[in-house]
Design an enzyme around this catalytic site. Structure first.
Site, PDB file in Angstrom:
ATOM      1  N   PHE A  42       0.773  -0.977  -0.091  1.00 16.93           N
ATOM      2  CA  PHE A  42      -0.010  -0.082   0.114  1.00 16.93           C
ATOM      3  C   PHE A  42       0.850   1.066  -0.121  1.00 16.93           C
ATOM      4  O   PHE A  42       1.890   1.265   0.764  1.00 16.93           O
ATOM      5  CB  PHE A  42      -0.933  -0.034   1.162  1.00 16.93           C
ATOM      6  CG  PHE A  42      -1.974   1.230   1.197  1.00 16.93           C
ATOM      7  CD1 PHE A  42      -2.858   0.969   0.376  1.00 16.93           C
ATOM      8  CD2 PHE A  42      -2.056   2.035   2.027  1.00 16.93           C
ATOM      9  CE1 PHE A  42      -4.108   1.977   0.242  1.00 16.93           C
ATOM     10  CE2 PHE A  42      -2.895   3.209   1.967  1.00 16.93           C
ATOM     11  CZ  PHE A  42      -4.062   2.864   1.190  1.00 16.93           C
TER      12      PHE A  42
ATOM     13  N   TYR B  48     -11.290   2.549  10.438  1.00 16.57           N
ATOM     14  CA  TYR B  48     -12.601   2.829   9.577  1.00 16.57           C
ATOM     15  C   TYR B  48     -12.921   1.851   8.759  1.00 16.57           C
ATOM     16  O   TYR B  48     -13.735   1.866   7.822  1.00 16.57           O
ATOM     17  CB  TYR B  48     -12.445   4.203   9.012  1.00 16.57           C
ATOM     18  CG  TYR B  48     -11.253   4.559   8.111  1.00 16.57           C
ATOM     19  CD1 TYR B  48     -11.027   3.860   6.713  1.00 16.57           C
ATOM     20  CD2 TYR B  48     -10.213   5.294   8.464  1.00 16.57           C
ATOM     21  CE1 TYR B  48      -9.972   3.922   5.947  1.00 16.57           C
ATOM     22  CE2 TYR B  48      -8.962   5.448   7.777  1.00 16.57           C
ATOM     23  CZ  TYR B  48      -8.951   4.882   6.396  1.00 16.57           C
ATOM     24  OH  TYR B  48      -7.686   4.808   5.696  1.00 16.57           O
ATOM     25  N   LYS B  49     -12.014   0.702   8.636  1.00 10.19           N
ATOM     26  CA  LYS B  49     -12.492  -0.345   7.710  1.00 10.19           C
ATOM     27  C   LYS B  49     -13.294  -1.386   8.563  1.00 10.19           C
ATOM     28  O   LYS B  49     -14.419  -1.113   8.531  1.00 10.19           O
ATOM     29  CB  LYS B  49     -10.951  -0.910   7.405  1.00 10.19           C
ATOM     30  CG  LYS B  49     -10.127   0.160   6.352  1.00 10.19           C
ATOM     31  CD  LYS B  49      -9.265  -0.357   5.574  1.00 10.19           C
ATOM     32  CE  LYS B  49      -8.441   0.616   4.640  1.00 10.19           C
ATOM     33  NZ  LYS B  49      -7.019   0.728   4.387  1.00 10.19           N
TER      34      LYS B  49
HETATM   35  C1  PLP Z   1      -6.203   1.763   4.349  1.00  7.82           C
HETATM   36  C2  PLP Z   1      -4.849   1.677   4.719  1.00  7.82           C
HETATM   37  C3  PLP Z   1      -4.011   2.516   5.333  1.00  7.82           C
HETATM   38  C4  PLP Z   1      -4.607   3.874   5.795  1.00  7.82           C
HETATM   39  O1  PLP Z   1      -4.020   4.899   6.065  1.00  7.82           O
HETATM   40  P1  PLP Z   1      -4.699   6.317   6.375  1.00  7.82           P
HETATM   41  O2  PLP Z   1      -3.344   6.899   7.280  1.00  7.82           O
HETATM   42  O3  PLP Z   1      -5.753   6.023   7.410  1.00  7.82           O
HETATM   43  O4  PLP Z   1      -5.034   6.894   5.310  1.00  7.82           O
HETATM   44  C5  PLP Z   1      -2.886   2.447   5.606  1.00  7.82           C
HETATM   45  N1  PLP Z   1      -2.130   1.129   5.001  1.00  7.82           N
HETATM   46  C6  PLP Z   1      -2.981   0.123   4.693  1.00  7.82           C
HETATM   47  C7  PLP Z   1      -2.099  -1.006   4.153  1.00  7.82           C
HETATM   48  C8  PLP Z   1      -4.059   0.380   4.131  1.00  7.82           C
HETATM   49  O5  PLP Z   1      -4.738  -0.385   3.481  1.00  7.82           O
END
Ligand code: PLP
Length: 405
Positions: free
Chosen positions: A123, A217-218
């Site tokens: 990611f 939030y997931k």
């Molecule tokens: C959704 C996600 C994030 C989210 O990061 P934010 O700082 O909340 O935007 C980070 N790492 C991974 C692997 C994700 O899937």
């Protein structure tokens, strides 16, 4: 499998009643809980109470009277129960990206070794943050292909940074094995649990995990932009010195000492004032997991996945499943590649089946056993099959891209 057969599976599903804990629009099938979890009904009342009674009436007194100040630890302890950690090994703060940065810097400073090792295709926030942290510390970020990660761990590895369940394919690393492998080579491992927490059974303590971050939030359903969490194994907590030293991470924030002294334990990784409304939403959202174990949720998730995959192979063979079939090797979502995945996803959303698209060509569908049933899966595939058969996705309106995809 027919729709009636899918409905019969729902009727026999011991977790069927959990859906009533969520507020979902009538008729809509929500397959994006891996990106933004659905709204637990109890959060509506909790938000109203926090705003009207706590903020409105207690005002500044709320920090003590309603223990707003204790929320990071209190909510962290609830998450700890879902991920196999001790209550004081998790706190809720900031975003996942910021927590990554805080832990990366603090942990990498414990070692003289030059490389932060991660996965190419991780990611992007993980890679961007690691790159910035490496630059700051004079280290090198080394991002290698997924199947080369294990072999690449070596005497030059300062820290291994991996996302447990891949955001796109859903492929899952073997947490215990890789953590042990890195430890044997003298390196710590930091796990990103964004697509794991609340989706797959986790045993951070049992797997010997030292460091982790994750998303609120997931699958945890904390609401848009909910605060994130971070985990540090007990034995490591006092050895880590934060670089981002905010007053809320001080041993005695209200002593207003000129000199920084880190709070004992994980409190040192707090930076600024906690977002009380977001904390309250996440705290109450976590109650949606009351009365069910992660093992039970995972057992249903596997069945939802298997049904989805089988129906798609039969009815939508043009969409190629890129998620591993083996439950041990994947997380809670299922992904399909297609050159027109974006348009197909938009047509699907227009038909009230919400999934998401991930560039360049992936249709990603979240399987959240708390509020999804077997008939939902059947209907989602039926809708997709109709979109593909009619080619309705070719309508130019489905090619328009918003700021968020
Ligand atoms: C959704 C996600 C994030 C989210 O990061 P934010 O700082 O909340 O935007 C980070 N790492 C991974 C692997 C994700 O899937």
């Amino acid at each position: 499998m027919t729709r009636d057969e899918a409905r019969a599976l729902d009727e026999a599903d011991p977790l069927r009643s959990f859906r009533a804990r969520f507020q979902l629009p009538e008729g809509l099938i929500y397959l994006d809980g891996n990106s933004l979890g659905a709204l637990p009904k109890a959060v509506v009342a909790r938000q109203a109470e926090t705003v009207v009674t706590e903020w409105g009436e207690a005002l500044i007194r709320g920090w003590n009277a309603h223990d707003w100040i204790g929320a990071p630890q209190r909510v962290g302890a609830k998450i700890a129960a879902l991920i196999g950690a001790k209550p004081h090994e998790v706190i809720v703060a900031d975003s996942t990206s910021v927590n990554l940065f805080k832990l990366l810097i603090a942990a990498a400073k414990l070692s003289e070794r030059p490389n932060i090792l991660s996965e190419a295709g991780n990611f992007r926030t993980d890679l961007y943050v690691a790159d910035g942290a490496a630059e700051l510390l004079g280290l090198r970020l080394e991002a290698v292909a997924r199947d080369e990660v294990e072999a690449r761990i070596g005497a030059d590895t300062n820290l291994l940074l991996l996302t447990h369940v891949h955001y796109m394919s859903g492929a899952r690393f073997d947490m215990a094995a890789l953590t042990a492998r890195a430890r044997a080579a003298g390196a710590l491992t930091l796990w990103d649990l964004s697509h794991s927490a609340g989706a797959v059974p986790l045993d951070l303590n049992g797997d010997g995990v030292e460091l982790a971050v994750g998303c609120g939030y997931k699958y945890l359903n904390g609401g848009p932009g909910a605060p994130a969490f971070l985990y540090v194994a007990e034995h490591l907590q006092e050895r880590l010195m934060p670089a981002l030293r905010g007053w809320m991470g001080h041993e005695a924030p209200f002593a207003f000492d000129d000199e920084y002294r880190p709070a004992p334990g994980l409190g040192r990784f707090l930076v600024g004032t906690p977002p009380v409304l977001g904390m309250a939403a996440l705290e109450t959202a976590l109650d949606a997991f009351d009365g069910v174990t992660m093992a039970e949720l995972w057992a249903k998730s596997i069945r939802l996945f298997d049904l989805f995959r089988a129906l798609m192979a039969e009815r939508c063979p043009d969409l190629r499943c890129i998620s591993p079939a083996d439950p041990e090797a994947r997380g809670g979502h299922i992904s399909f590649a297609h050159p027109h995945a974006f348009e197909i996803c938009q047509a699907l959303i227009a038909a009230d089946v919400i999934g998401d698209f991930r560039a360049p060509d992936v249709l990603r569908l979240g399987l959240t056993p708390l509020y999804l049933g077997f008939e939902d899966i059947w209907r989602a595939v039926d809708t997709l099959a109709a979109i593909l058969a009619s080619e309705s996705w070719r309508d130019p309106k489905f090619a328009v891209r918003g700021k968020v995809t």
